[in-house]
Design a protein around this motif. Structure first.
Motif, PDB file in Angstrom:
ATOM      1  N   GLY A 240       0.811  -1.206   0.000  1.00  0.00           N
ATOM      2  CA  GLY A 240       0.000   0.000   0.000  1.00  0.00           C
ATOM      3  C   GLY A 240       0.850   1.264   0.000  1.00  0.00           C
ATOM      4  N   LYS A 241       0.239   2.376   0.421  1.00  0.00           N
ATOM      5  CA  LYS A 241       0.949   3.663   0.393  1.00  0.00           C
ATOM      6  C   LYS A 241       2.202   3.648   1.257  1.00  0.00           C
ATOM      7  N   ILE A 242       2.101   3.044   2.444  1.00  0.00           N
ATOM      8  CA  ILE A 242       3.267   3.003   3.322  1.00  0.00           C
ATOM      9  C   ILE A 242       4.341   2.109   2.736  1.00  0.00           C
ATOM     10  N   GLY A 243       3.940   1.082   2.000  1.00  0.00           N
ATOM     11  CA  GLY A 243       4.898   0.215   1.327  1.00  0.00           C
ATOM     12  C   GLY A 243       5.654   0.941   0.231  1.00  0.00           C
ATOM     13  N   LEU A 244       4.971   1.849  -0.463  1.00  0.00           N
ATOM     14  CA  LEU A 244       5.635   2.644  -1.503  1.00  0.00           C
ATOM     15  C   LEU A 244       6.654   3.608  -0.899  1.00  0.00           C
ATOM     16  N   ILE A 245       6.329   4.155   0.272  1.00  0.00           N
ATOM     17  CA  ILE A 245       7.301   5.004   0.968  1.00  0.00           C
ATOM     18  C   ILE A 245       8.514   4.170   1.377  1.00  0.00           C
ATOM     19  N   ALA A 246       8.260   2.966   1.892  1.00  0.00           N
ATOM     20  CA  ALA A 246       9.358   2.070   2.278  1.00  0.00           C
ATOM     21  C   ALA A 246      10.204   1.705   1.061  1.00  0.00           C
ATOM     22  N   GLN A 247       9.553   1.521  -0.088  1.00  0.00           N
ATOM     23  CA  GLN A 247      10.289   1.217  -1.313  1.00  0.00           C
ATOM     24  C   GLN A 247      11.193   2.377  -1.706  1.00  0.00           C
ATOM     25  N   GLU A 248      10.668   3.579  -1.639  1.00  0.00           N
ATOM     26  CA  GLU A 248      11.473   4.757  -1.977  1.00  0.00           C
ATOM     27  C   GLU A 248      12.682   4.861  -1.062  1.00  0.00           C
ATOM     28  N   LEU A 249      12.490   4.574   0.217  1.00  0.00           N
ATOM     29  CA  LEU A 249      13.598   4.589   1.166  1.00  0.00           C
ATOM     30  C   LEU A 249      14.632   3.519   0.826  1.00  0.00           C
ATOM     31  N   ALA A 250      14.145   2.315   0.512  1.00  0.00           N
ATOM     32  CA  ALA A 250      15.053   1.213   0.200  1.00  0.00           C
ATOM     33  C   ALA A 250      15.875   1.517  -1.056  1.00  0.00           C
ATOM     34  N   LEU A 251      15.240   2.044  -2.078  1.00  0.00           N
ATOM     35  CA  LEU A 251      15.948   2.358  -3.316  1.00  0.00           C
ATOM     36  C   LEU A 251      16.968   3.471  -3.094  1.00  0.00           C
ATOM     37  N   SER A 252      16.590   4.481  -2.313  1.00  0.00           N
ATOM     38  CA  SER A 252      17.509   5.568  -2.012  1.00  0.00           C
ATOM     39  C   SER A 252      18.723   5.051  -1.252  1.00  0.00           C
ATOM     40  N   TYR A 253      18.491   4.164  -0.302  1.00  0.00           N
ATOM     41  CA  TYR A 253      19.574   3.571   0.490  1.00  0.00           C
ATOM     42  C   TYR A 253      20.496   2.731  -0.388  1.00  0.00           C
ATOM     43  N   LEU A 254      19.912   1.864  -1.209  1.00  0.00           N
ATOM     44  CA  LEU A 254      20.718   0.969  -2.036  1.00  0.00           C
ATOM     45  C   LEU A 254      21.508   1.714  -3.102  1.00  0.00           C
ATOM     46  N   ASN A 255      21.009   2.874  -3.514  1.00  0.00           N
ATOM     47  CA  ASN A 255      21.692   3.664  -4.542  1.00  0.00           C
ATOM     48  C   ASN A 255      22.710   4.644  -3.965  1.00  0.00           C
ATOM     49  N   ALA A 256      22.800   4.731  -2.636  1.00  0.00           N
ATOM     50  CA  ALA A 256      23.677   5.724  -2.015  1.00  0.00           C
ATOM     51  C   ALA A 256      25.138   5.350  -2.188  1.00  0.00           C
ATOM     52  N   ASP A 257      25.984   6.369  -2.246  1.00  0.00           N
ATOM     53  CA  ASP A 257      27.424   6.161  -2.177  1.00  0.00           C
ATOM     54  C   ASP A 257      27.815   6.193  -0.705  1.00  0.00           C
ATOM     55  N   PRO A 258      28.766   5.362  -0.256  1.00  0.00           N
ATOM     56  CA  PRO A 258      29.546   4.420  -1.043  1.00  0.00           C
ATOM     57  C   PRO A 258      28.960   3.014  -1.117  1.00  0.00           C
ATOM     58  N   LEU A 259      27.695   2.839  -0.705  1.00  0.00           N
ATOM     59  CA  LEU A 259      27.099   1.508  -0.719  1.00  0.00           C
ATOM     60  C   LEU A 259      27.099   0.901  -2.116  1.00  0.00           C
ATOM     61  N   THR A 260      26.841   1.726  -3.127  1.00  0.00           N
ATOM     62  CA  THR A 260      26.861   1.231  -4.511  1.00  0.00           C
ATOM     63  C   THR A 260      28.210   0.591  -4.832  1.00  0.00           C
ATOM     64  N   LYS A 261      29.266   1.251  -4.421  1.00  0.00           N
ATOM     65  CA  LYS A 261      30.619   0.737  -4.685  1.00  0.00           C
ATOM     66  C   LYS A 261      30.851  -0.585  -3.960  1.00  0.00           C
ATOM     67  N   PHE A 262      30.528  -0.619  -2.649  1.00  0.00           N
ATOM     68  CA  PHE A 262      30.743  -1.837  -1.872  1.00  0.00           C
ATOM     69  C   PHE A 262      29.938  -3.009  -2.416  1.00  0.00           C
ATOM     70  N   ALA A 263      28.651  -2.783  -2.639  1.00  0.00           N
ATOM     71  CA  ALA A 263      27.755  -3.876  -3.033  1.00  0.00           C
ATOM     72  C   ALA A 263      28.053  -4.376  -4.446  1.00  0.00           C
ATOM     73  N   SER A 264      28.340  -3.471  -5.389  1.00  0.00           N
ATOM     74  CA  SER A 264      28.642  -3.904  -6.761  1.00  0.00           C
ATOM     75  C   SER A 264      29.917  -4.735  -6.788  1.00  0.00           C
TER      76      SER A 264
END
Length: 310
Positions: A240-264
């Motif tokens: 639902g709506k709260i799930g979409l907010i959680a998704q936006e948070l998760a995507l922002s977190y996973l795309n953050a530097d330097p996490l992108t570098k470490f995870a890739s």
């Protein structure tokens, strides 16, 4: 904003002093290693993420805290400290609501507001691992957000001792975090999460921290019963709506530097391939599969004496 007279009086009575700032570390490389990069960038998107996380948690728990401290906050004179305050969203919310109590935020990075804030709120750039610069038994309510405070396993015994030391007998300590394990998850999310946790382990971060810290609290002779509250939620449109907010948070977190570098690097793919996995493959998966995880709060009361269990 706030009670200026009472705040000025409190300032005279307070024993606060600032710890050495990270700017005093000789090299920028040493500074970044000390911070362990936090897996976050400190641009406006990162700060927005912390604001969103605060309101998400307030929604799913239907409160900003779970410790039975509100009556004292309303009464006034209550002293609250938040470790790992980030941009200070939690404190800004509480200090505006409880104008006659006093609030302090500690973080190693000064992304909190320095000028525009209530008069009953102070922010201090400091690292808890160097020790908190407050007297024993100073605070009625000590709050720590594990989403923001990231240290190695062998540092947590000292951090816990500091939390207990600065809390008054009869005061409360509350911990906020989320569990490492997901209740359900699709293969793409699982692959990404495993890469993140493996990167954490290589930095000697405690990936089982919620459970480990809970057990440490239970074993403390000067703490009462540990109360645990858990709230599950689904990430993505299926939540639902709260799930979409959680998704936006998760995507922002996973795309953050330097996490992108470490995870890739952990996945053995390029950063471009990693971002494609996050922004396209994961988004599609979340439309079809439930990815459910757990937010956690636990709190305990510091005992008035070793024979008084709360």
């Amino acid at each position: 904003m706030g009670n200026i007279t009472s705040h000025a009086k409190y300032k005279r009575l307070s024993s606060i002093k600032k710890l050495p700032e990270f700017d005093h570390i000789e090299s920028e490389q040493e500074r970044q290693e000390k911070l362990m990069d936090y897996f976050f960038s400190n641009d406006n998107n990162s700060i927005d993420r912390f604001h969103m996380l605060h309101f998400l948690r307030a929604y799913i728990f239907q409160s900003n805290f779970s410790s039975p401290i509100e009556d004292k906050l309303i009464e006034g004179g209550c002293k609250v400290i938040n470790i790992g305050c980030g941009p200070g969203t939690w404190l800004l919310d509480l200090s505006n609501k409880y104008r006659n109590s006093y609030f302090f935020g500690i973080d190693v990075e000064p992304i909190f507001p320095k000028e525009i804030k209530p008069n009953n709120l102070e922010f201090i750039e400091a690292d808890i691992i160097n020790g908190l610069s407050f007297r024993d038994n100073e605070f009625d309510f000590t709050h720590i957000d594990l989403f923001r405070v990231i240290y190695s396993t062998d540092q947590w015994d000292f951090i816990l001792s500091e939390l207990i030391r600065v809390t008054k007998p009869g005061g409360y300590i509350e911990v906020t975090s989320r569990r490492k394990e997901h209740i359900t998850e699709g293969p793409i999310f699982s692959k990404l999460a495993n890469a993140v946790w493996t990167a954490c382990q290589k930095l000697n971060l405690d990936i089982e921290l919620v459970d480990n810290l809970f057990s440490k609290f239970e074993s403390q002779p000067n703490m009462g019963n540990v109360h645990l509250i858990e709230k599950n939620m689904i990430i993505g449109p299926r939540g639902g709506k709260i799930g979409l907010i959680a998704q936006e948070l998760a995507l922002s977190y996973l795309n953050a530097d330097p996490l992108t570098k470490f995870a890739s690097e952990e996945l053995g793919i390029s950063e471009e391939e990693y971002k494609n996995m996050v922004e396209k493959d994961l988004v599609e998966e979340l439309k079809e599969k439930n990815t459910e995880y757990t937010h956690v709060r636990f709190w305990s009361q510091k005992q008035l004496s070793l024979n008084n269990d709360s």
